[in-house]
Design a protein around this motif. Sequence first.
Motif, PDB file in Angstrom:
ATOM      1  N   ALA A   2       0.841  -1.198   0.000  1.00 28.43           N
ATOM      2  CA  ALA A   2       0.000   0.000   0.000  1.00 28.43           C
ATOM      3  C   ALA A   2       0.872   1.241   0.000  1.00 28.43           C
ATOM      4  CB  ALA A   2      -0.896   0.008   1.228  1.00 28.43           C
ATOM      5  N   ASN A   3       0.465   2.187  -0.787  1.00 31.12           N
ATOM      6  CA  ASN A   3       1.245   3.404  -0.871  1.00 31.12           C
ATOM      7  C   ASN A   3       0.510   4.509  -0.135  1.00 31.12           C
ATOM      8  OD1 ASN A   3       3.228   5.278  -1.913  1.00 31.12           O
ATOM      9  ND2 ASN A   3       1.535   6.011  -3.174  1.00 31.12           N
TER      10      ASN A   3
ATOM     11  N   ASN B 178      10.235  -3.784  -4.237  1.00 39.32           N
ATOM     12  CA  ASN B 178       9.357  -2.659  -3.950  1.00 39.32           C
ATOM     13  C   ASN B 178       9.374  -1.701  -5.131  1.00 39.32           C
ATOM     14  OD1 ASN B 178       7.866  -0.577  -2.913  1.00 39.32           O
ATOM     15  ND2 ASN B 178       9.459   0.152  -1.514  1.00 39.32           N
ATOM     16  N   PHE B 179       8.289  -1.724  -5.882  1.00 37.71           N
ATOM     17  CA  PHE B 179       8.269  -0.865  -7.071  1.00 37.71           C
ATOM     18  C   PHE B 179       8.014   0.584  -6.700  1.00 37.71           C
ATOM     19  CE2 PHE B 179       3.783  -0.373  -6.779  1.00 37.71           C
ATOM     20  CZ  PHE B 179       3.290  -1.585  -6.369  1.00 37.71           C
ATOM     21  N   SER B 180       7.573   0.786  -5.452  1.00 34.93           N
ATOM     22  CA  SER B 180       7.286   2.150  -5.018  1.00 34.93           C
ATOM     23  C   SER B 180       8.566   2.801  -4.507  1.00 34.93           C
ATOM     24  CB  SER B 180       6.233   2.106  -3.916  1.00 34.93           C
ATOM     25  OG  SER B 180       6.058   3.382  -3.370  1.00 34.93           O
ATOM     26  N   ASN B 181       9.567   2.831  -5.360  1.00 34.39           N
ATOM     27  CA  ASN B 181      10.853   3.367  -4.950  1.00 34.39           C
ATOM     28  C   ASN B 181      11.426   4.179  -6.105  1.00 34.39           C
ATOM     29  OD1 ASN B 181      13.450   3.936  -4.284  1.00 34.39           O
ATOM     30  ND2 ASN B 181      14.024   1.847  -3.760  1.00 34.39           N
ATOM     31  N   PRO B 225      -2.262   1.777  -8.565  1.00 34.33           N
ATOM     32  CA  PRO B 225      -2.367   2.928  -9.479  1.00 34.33           C
ATOM     33  C   PRO B 225      -2.151   4.275  -8.797  1.00 34.33           C
ATOM     34  CG  PRO B 225      -4.320   1.505  -9.601  1.00 34.33           C
ATOM     35  CD  PRO B 225      -3.525   1.040  -8.435  1.00 34.33           C
ATOM     36  N   ASN B 226      -2.126   4.308  -7.468  1.00 31.90           N
ATOM     37  CA  ASN B 226      -1.910   5.582  -6.799  1.00 31.90           C
ATOM     38  C   ASN B 226      -0.441   5.872  -6.527  1.00 31.90           C
ATOM     39  OD1 ASN B 226      -4.594   6.609  -6.493  1.00 31.90           O
ATOM     40  ND2 ASN B 226      -4.933   4.841  -5.147  1.00 31.90           N
ATOM     41  N   ASP B 227       0.420   4.916  -6.836  1.00 32.31           N
ATOM     42  CA  ASP B 227       1.842   5.110  -6.567  1.00 32.31           C
ATOM     43  C   ASP B 227       2.492   5.869  -7.720  1.00 32.31           C
ATOM     44  OD1 ASP B 227       4.344   4.382  -5.111  1.00 32.31           O
ATOM     45  OD2 ASP B 227       4.758   3.651  -7.127  1.00 32.31           O
ATOM     46  N   GLN B 228       3.177   6.948  -7.380  1.00 30.64           N
ATOM     47  CA  GLN B 228       3.624   7.823  -8.468  1.00 30.64           C
ATOM     48  C   GLN B 228       4.918   7.397  -9.151  1.00 30.64           C
ATOM     49  OE1 GLN B 228       4.987  11.748  -6.994  1.00 30.64           O
ATOM     50  NE2 GLN B 228       4.314  11.061  -5.000  1.00 30.64           N
ATOM     51  N   SER B 229       5.796   6.665  -8.457  1.00 29.61           N
ATOM     52  CA  SER B 229       7.122   6.394  -9.026  1.00 29.61           C
ATOM     53  C   SER B 229       7.062   5.770 -10.410  1.00 29.61           C
ATOM     54  CB  SER B 229       7.905   5.461  -8.104  1.00 29.61           C
ATOM     55  OG  SER B 229       8.109   6.083  -6.874  1.00 29.61           O
ATOM     56  N   GLY B 230       6.290   4.697 -10.519  1.00 30.77           N
ATOM     57  CA  GLY B 230       6.198   3.994 -11.787  1.00 30.77           C
ATOM     58  C   GLY B 230       5.634   4.861 -12.892  1.00 30.77           C
ATOM     59  N   TRP B 231       4.675   5.708 -12.536  1.00 27.07           N
ATOM     60  CA  TRP B 231       4.035   6.555 -13.556  1.00 27.07           C
ATOM     61  C   TRP B 231       4.997   7.594 -14.112  1.00 27.07           C
ATOM     62  CZ3 TRP B 231      -0.227   4.662 -15.526  1.00 27.07           C
ATOM     63  CH2 TRP B 231      -1.076   3.871 -14.730  1.00 27.07           C
TER      64      TRP B 231
END
Lengths: 333, 520
Positions: A2-3, B178-181, B225-231
């Motif tokens: 979760a982000n 962790n893709f949110s990095n 879809p709310n994680d900005q890093s990948g976008w």
Amino acid sequence: MANLVKDVTISDSHPNTLLKDKHVNYLKSYSDNKEDYEYCMTEYLRMSGIYWGLTALDLLNESNEESTEAMMEFILKCVNDEGGISPSTGHDPHILYTLSAVQIAALLKQESKLPVQKIVKYIQSLQQPDGSFAGDKWGEIDTRFSFCAVACLSLLGQLDAIDLKKALDFVMSCLNFDGGFGSRPGSESHAGLIYCCVGFLSVTGNLHLIDADLLGWWLCERQLPSGGLNGRPEKLPDVCYSWWVLASLSILGRLKWIDQDSLTRFILACQDTETGGFSDRPGDIPDPFHTLFGVAGLSLLGTKDLKEVDPTFCMPANVIQRLGAVSQKLPSP
Amino acid sequence: MHGRVKTRTTEEQRELQRIEKQKKVKLYLEGMNKAFEKRNKKELDDEALAICENLLVHNPDILTLWNFRKEILLEFKNSACTNPEIDLEKLVSKELYLTEVCLKVNPKSYCAWHQRCWTLDNIAPKPDWDRELLVCTKYLELDERNFHTWDYRKFVVGRAGVSAKSELEYTTSKINKNFSNYSSWHYRSQYLPLVHPDATGERPIDRDIHIKELTLVESAAFTDPNDQSGWFYQRWLLDLQQQLPLVLTQACISENFTWVAFNKPVCPNDTALSITGLGDGKWKTCNGETASHVWIKDTQDQSLISYEQSKLSLFVNGELKSDLELKLVTESNDQQKMIGFRKPSFINNLNSALVDFYSSLLESVISLLELEPDCKWPLLSFVTIARHLRFESSRAEIYEKLELLKKCDPTRKNYYDDLRSKFLIEDKLSELEDFTGVFDVSCMELTALYHTQYLSLFREVNLSKNKLGKIKRRCLGNLCNLQACEVLNISDNNLEVTKVPKLPNLVTLVDGKCLAGQKV
């Protein structure tokens, strides 16, 4: 995974008007007790501390002329043989404190008292064959120092004393996929370093090399629901990053891409209602560094009763005009 | 001072803290005095190292103490050749240990990190780079966003000769964990073009890898879809197509005045650039800056206007990059001039493989939006992809999505408004066949003026009834490109103060305050 958005909450209990008198009092009394713990522990950056305090006071329309002589005496004591300036007596010279000292002298209209040629020589000596700048003779390389070099030389009216083409090539080699800049080639984009590189390009008139839409978008994405800005994606908001992002957006002519009202609200919430001064986030301990960037940010946002700040030099605009230190700003699209 | 929460304390606690701080101040002042004294006496010895160490473990940012240590270490290194009792390896490992202790106190201490690099480069007889790489990996597990650690890793990788391929694999493993990095994605963007360059040299990375990479980031971004890093990374990959070459887009040679317009701002002092077919004379930027989209100069050579047709050629480093045909035109007042223009291009054509891939990507984004209709990042992704595909069928939808973006991300509504204005102007310019008569973008709710370099030949430019006045103290600096403009209408824009740049041919400025027809 979760982000969760990292952010702070601002409530009615946080201040929402500028506590001008408190800040003046905070800044003026900061150096009263020379044996104060915080004061001693920040000796290693004293020269910058003085620049933060004096500039903030000036933007708050508060002069500090009575201390001019003592201040210049202190600066001149900190100039070393090679022309570099140290943060305090006994400490080593560094380009960071050399810039702060020049900024202080300019604020106090005392720049003619500086050993200008020695300082220029020192800055020249720090430029490396690849165009980059070392912070001091020990060779740490960083785009912060590229900014310090050109800002310092521009204030002294000696911008052509270095190899500008090579200096520019180095800064541009730090450009990243997201349109931002880091401290060295390959380093991640960071609002503070972006400010330094955008500032460098502004001082040297090379802003056309930036993709202002791409970088402007990255910068406006730093704004969080609280209104505060962070320095990198997924980080907490902070008053100093708010300044660096805001100043960069202003230089790029894209200040309106952030919500100015909510940022104003965030910065005001970072004031300490008891002691005066601004902290990084609401409820934290204030310091002169965040106080300058809070006040400067509010000035850029058009808060009443504050002097206009120059976004490139982070100094009062009238001082920059007096010195004729030209810097480029992009027109808004 | 970052992240130090102000806490409420009792009188008693405050007194205890005061005494504690007083003690620390005393130790600090005594320590600093001792260190300065040793340094002044040039006593570069173990005792001096210990004095510095005691101070640095409490405050790792005292650069001067690190510098003193460097002087001592250099002295030891010099003496090591003659004095077998000096164990440099041991000194180095102690120094590295000290930096580790200090980095625990402040993981962002610039001088502690630099001390580590400096020691390995200047003192260590045989630096153990494998160990250093492990240190980086360990630190990045503790904090995967510390950019100092990533920078240090880059330094170590360079010294150790680790291959770009192996570092790219490291980022894959970090992203899989962790893709949110954002840091990992950034690091990846550095190595991808090194490991997979495009054989044709037309783009930064190989086409197949480009598609593979878009697939990787798609699965990451779609997971949350709310994680900005990948976008952010995805938008970079999508826009990799957008590297347009420099072209000469418009030109005009009149009796005493000449200008040329480019698609990008360029610098007349750039010796790599040359334009043939225009005679002598020095080019200047039209905005007084180092670079501009439009260059101007005084025309001396009347013979340039005598040909029925001629051609300008732009050379970059001696290589022909772009041609522009010029035609002779006769004005109503019998004055003659040579003019030329080409249709602007805002985006590179996708090749068929990428059209297929982008189309399928667009389908996935649409499915995602069916599940999460108000999610900002897929909305923006839709806009970016659809803009690249340029399907007539999705044009209206792009503007609808931009309106939706303004609603679900109101913080940045002015950005979306400007993006909309940019697209509208691009669409308008793409429809045109002629670039010399009237350019009318009135009543379009424009908040920004983009691409004015394509307006250099228009005689009349109508920007009225838009929303250009949203900015305080707006200067309309971009209008400096309107070299041929005789009638400029900027009325009904709510402009506070209108500062229009000086335009050489302007006869009538309609700015709402002075009504139509008023001469300037």
